[in-house]
Design a protein around this motif. Structure first.
Motif, PDB file in Angstrom:
ATOM      1  N   VAL A   6     -20.558 -33.941   1.189  1.00  0.00           N
ATOM      2  CA  VAL A   6     -20.307 -33.499   2.554  1.00  0.00           C
ATOM      3  C   VAL A   6     -20.720 -32.038   2.721  1.00  0.00           C
ATOM      4  CG1 VAL A   6     -18.411 -35.122   2.936  1.00  0.00           C
ATOM      5  CG2 VAL A   6     -17.929 -32.858   2.023  1.00  0.00           C
ATOM      6  N   ASN A   7     -20.869 -31.662   3.953  1.00  0.00           N
ATOM      7  CA  ASN A   7     -21.130 -30.273   4.295  1.00  0.00           C
ATOM      8  C   ASN A   7     -19.870 -29.474   3.972  1.00  0.00           C
ATOM      9  OD1 ASN A   7     -21.331 -27.808   5.722  1.00  0.00           O
ATOM     10  ND2 ASN A   7     -22.662 -28.747   7.253  1.00  0.00           N
ATOM     11  N   PRO A   8     -19.983 -28.386   3.220  1.00  0.00           N
ATOM     12  CA  PRO A   8     -18.784 -27.629   2.831  1.00  0.00           C
ATOM     13  C   PRO A   8     -18.088 -26.890   3.969  1.00  0.00           C
ATOM     14  CG  PRO A   8     -20.759 -26.560   2.005  1.00  0.00           C
ATOM     15  CD  PRO A   8     -21.192 -27.857   2.606  1.00  0.00           C
ATOM     16  N   VAL A   9     -18.679 -26.907   5.158  1.00  0.00           N
ATOM     17  CA  VAL A   9     -17.996 -26.308   6.309  1.00  0.00           C
ATOM     18  C   VAL A   9     -17.572 -27.377   7.321  1.00  0.00           C
ATOM     19  CG1 VAL A   9     -19.077 -24.049   6.063  1.00  0.00           C
ATOM     20  CG2 VAL A   9     -20.167 -25.765   7.496  1.00  0.00           C
ATOM     21  N   SER A  10     -17.659 -28.641   6.927  1.00  0.00           N
ATOM     22  CA  SER A  10     -17.246 -29.730   7.809  1.00  0.00           C
ATOM     23  C   SER A  10     -15.729 -29.812   7.900  1.00  0.00           C
ATOM     24  CB  SER A  10     -17.795 -31.074   7.304  1.00  0.00           C
ATOM     25  OG  SER A  10     -17.151 -31.446   6.094  1.00  0.00           O
ATOM     26  N   ASN A  11     -15.256 -30.391   8.987  1.00  0.00           N
ATOM     27  CA  ASN A  11     -13.809 -30.587   9.156  1.00  0.00           C
ATOM     28  C   ASN A  11     -13.240 -31.445   8.038  1.00  0.00           C
ATOM     29  OD1 ASN A  11     -13.633 -29.064  11.477  1.00  0.00           O
ATOM     30  ND2 ASN A  11     -13.754 -30.827  12.858  1.00  0.00           N
ATOM     31  N   LEU A  12     -13.973 -32.475   7.633  1.00  0.00           N
ATOM     32  CA  LEU A  12     -13.493 -33.358   6.565  1.00  0.00           C
ATOM     33  C   LEU A  12     -13.277 -32.574   5.276  1.00  0.00           C
ATOM     34  CD1 LEU A  12     -12.812 -36.126   5.352  1.00  0.00           C
ATOM     35  CD2 LEU A  12     -15.263 -36.449   4.963  1.00  0.00           C
ATOM     36  N   PHE A  13     -14.263 -31.783   4.888  1.00  0.00           N
ATOM     37  CA  PHE A  13     -14.135 -31.024   3.649  1.00  0.00           C
ATOM     38  C   PHE A  13     -13.032 -29.971   3.748  1.00  0.00           C
ATOM     39  CE2 PHE A  13     -15.026 -27.480   0.851  1.00  0.00           C
ATOM     40  CZ  PHE A  13     -15.090 -28.130  -0.361  1.00  0.00           C
ATOM     41  N   LEU A  14     -13.046 -29.186   4.800  1.00  0.00           N
ATOM     42  CA  LEU A  14     -12.067 -28.098   4.935  1.00  0.00           C
ATOM     43  C   LEU A  14     -10.639 -28.616   5.022  1.00  0.00           C
ATOM     44  CD1 LEU A  14     -14.027 -25.739   7.350  1.00  0.00           C
ATOM     45  CD2 LEU A  14     -13.689 -25.464   4.880  1.00  0.00           C
ATOM     46  N   THR A  15     -10.446 -29.725   5.717  1.00  0.00           N
ATOM     47  CA  THR A  15      -9.101 -30.284   5.841  1.00  0.00           C
ATOM     48  C   THR A  15      -8.652 -30.934   4.541  1.00  0.00           C
ATOM     49  OG1 THR A  15      -9.492 -30.619   8.204  1.00  0.00           O
ATOM     50  CG2 THR A  15      -7.600 -31.751   7.246  1.00  0.00           C
ATOM     51  N   THR A  16      -9.567 -31.567   3.833  1.00  0.00           N
ATOM     52  CA  THR A  16      -9.228 -32.133   2.526  1.00  0.00           C
ATOM     53  C   THR A  16      -8.835 -31.029   1.563  1.00  0.00           C
ATOM     54  OG1 THR A  16     -10.721 -34.008   2.875  1.00  0.00           O
ATOM     55  CG2 THR A  16     -10.074 -33.520   0.602  1.00  0.00           C
ATOM     56  N   LYS A  17      -9.598 -29.966   1.554  1.00  0.00           N
ATOM     57  CA  LYS A  17      -9.285 -28.819   0.698  1.00  0.00           C
ATOM     58  C   LYS A  17      -7.919 -28.232   1.061  1.00  0.00           C
ATOM     59  CE  LYS A  17     -11.254 -24.454  -0.842  1.00  0.00           C
ATOM     60  NZ  LYS A  17     -12.384 -23.535  -0.732  1.00  0.00           N
ATOM     61  N   TYR A  18      -7.638 -28.131   2.351  1.00  0.00           N
ATOM     62  CA  TYR A  18      -6.343 -27.652   2.840  1.00  0.00           C
ATOM     63  C   TYR A  18      -5.214 -28.561   2.351  1.00  0.00           C
ATOM     64  CZ  TYR A  18      -2.628 -26.834   6.309  1.00  0.00           C
ATOM     65  OH  TYR A  18      -1.429 -26.592   6.931  1.00  0.00           O
ATOM     66  N   ALA A  19      -5.419 -29.875   2.438  1.00  0.00           N
ATOM     67  CA  ALA A  19      -4.401 -30.839   2.010  1.00  0.00           C
ATOM     68  C   ALA A  19      -4.109 -30.715   0.518  1.00  0.00           C
ATOM     69  CB  ALA A  19      -4.843 -32.262   2.351  1.00  0.00           C
ATOM     70  N   VAL A  20      -5.139 -30.459  -0.262  1.00  0.00           N
ATOM     71  CA  VAL A  20      -4.949 -30.272  -1.705  1.00  0.00           C
ATOM     72  C   VAL A  20      -4.206 -28.964  -1.968  1.00  0.00           C
ATOM     73  CG1 VAL A  20      -6.161 -29.875  -3.892  1.00  0.00           C
ATOM     74  CG2 VAL A  20      -6.911 -31.711  -2.360  1.00  0.00           C
ATOM     75  N   GLU A  21      -4.620 -27.897  -1.279  1.00  0.00           N
ATOM     76  CA  GLU A  21      -3.977 -26.587  -1.464  1.00  0.00           C
ATOM     77  C   GLU A  21      -2.507 -26.621  -1.063  1.00  0.00           C
ATOM     78  OE1 GLU A  21      -6.525 -24.048   0.827  1.00  0.00           O
ATOM     79  OE2 GLU A  21      -8.005 -23.881  -0.778  1.00  0.00           O
ATOM     80  N   LYS A  22      -2.180 -27.380  -0.024  1.00  0.00           N
ATOM     81  CA  LYS A  22      -0.796 -27.501   0.444  1.00  0.00           C
ATOM     82  C   LYS A  22      -0.006 -28.528  -0.363  1.00  0.00           C
ATOM     83  CE  LYS A  22      -0.525 -24.645   3.907  1.00  0.00           C
ATOM     84  NZ  LYS A  22       0.478 -23.595   3.944  1.00  0.00           N
ATOM     85  N   GLN A  23      -0.667 -29.135  -1.340  1.00  0.00           N
ATOM     86  CA  GLN A  23      -0.074 -30.122  -2.238  1.00  0.00           C
ATOM     87  C   GLN A  23       0.434 -31.364  -1.503  1.00  0.00           C
ATOM     88  OE1 GLN A  23       2.748 -27.848  -4.565  1.00  0.00           O
ATOM     89  NE2 GLN A  23       1.112 -26.993  -5.824  1.00  0.00           N
ATOM     90  N   TYR A  24      -0.320 -31.774  -0.483  1.00  0.00           N
ATOM     91  CA  TYR A  24      -0.050 -33.039   0.193  1.00  0.00           C
ATOM     92  C   TYR A  24      -0.686 -34.191  -0.591  1.00  0.00           C
ATOM     93  CZ  TYR A  24       1.016 -30.147   4.323  1.00  0.00           C
ATOM     94  OH  TYR A  24       1.530 -29.225   5.197  1.00  0.00           O
ATOM     95  N   ILE A  25      -1.732 -33.876  -1.374  1.00  0.00           N
ATOM     96  CA  ILE A  25      -2.498 -34.867  -2.114  1.00  0.00           C
ATOM     97  C   ILE A  25      -2.600 -34.408  -3.571  1.00  0.00           C
ATOM     98  CG2 ILE A  25      -4.769 -35.947  -2.390  1.00  0.00           C
ATOM     99  CD1 ILE A  25      -5.289 -35.385   0.561  1.00  0.00           C
TER     100      ILE A  25
END
Length: 90
Positions: free
Chosen positions: A29-48
């Motif tokens: 994916v594009n590293p500035v896409s909503n999918l990538f940024l939100t997935t990264k956010y979810a990992v950082e927030k320990q949701y996943i």
């Protein structure tokens, strides 16, 4: 690709898809896409947990692999909150 989704809407979709095991392979994916940024956010927030995020995949692509990802207790609570919020708004 939809770009008008709020972060909460995107997060709800990702958490729901992880809960339903909809990711069966990795994605480039594009590293500035909503999918990538939100997935990264979810990992950082320990949701996943169990997600693999590779920002060094190439100069223009990142890779996310949610095949073995699962929601944490915190992630299940967040998804429940987002679903409740979404229901109230509609």
């Amino acid at each position: 690709m939809a770009t008008n989704l709020s972060r909460d809407d995107e997060l709800q979709g990702i958490l729901s898809d992880v809960a339903r095991k909809r990711f069966t392979n990795s994605r480039q994916v594009n590293p500035v896409s909503n999918l990538f940024l939100t997935t990264k956010y979810a990992v950082e927030k320990q949701y996943i947990s169990g997600a693999v995020i590779d920002e060094s995949f190439s100069s223009t692509l990142a890779e996310i692999n949610l095949k073995n990802a699962v929601l944490t207790d915190h992630g299940r609570n967040k998804l429940e909150q987002l679903l409740t919020q979404s229901t109230k708004e509609n």
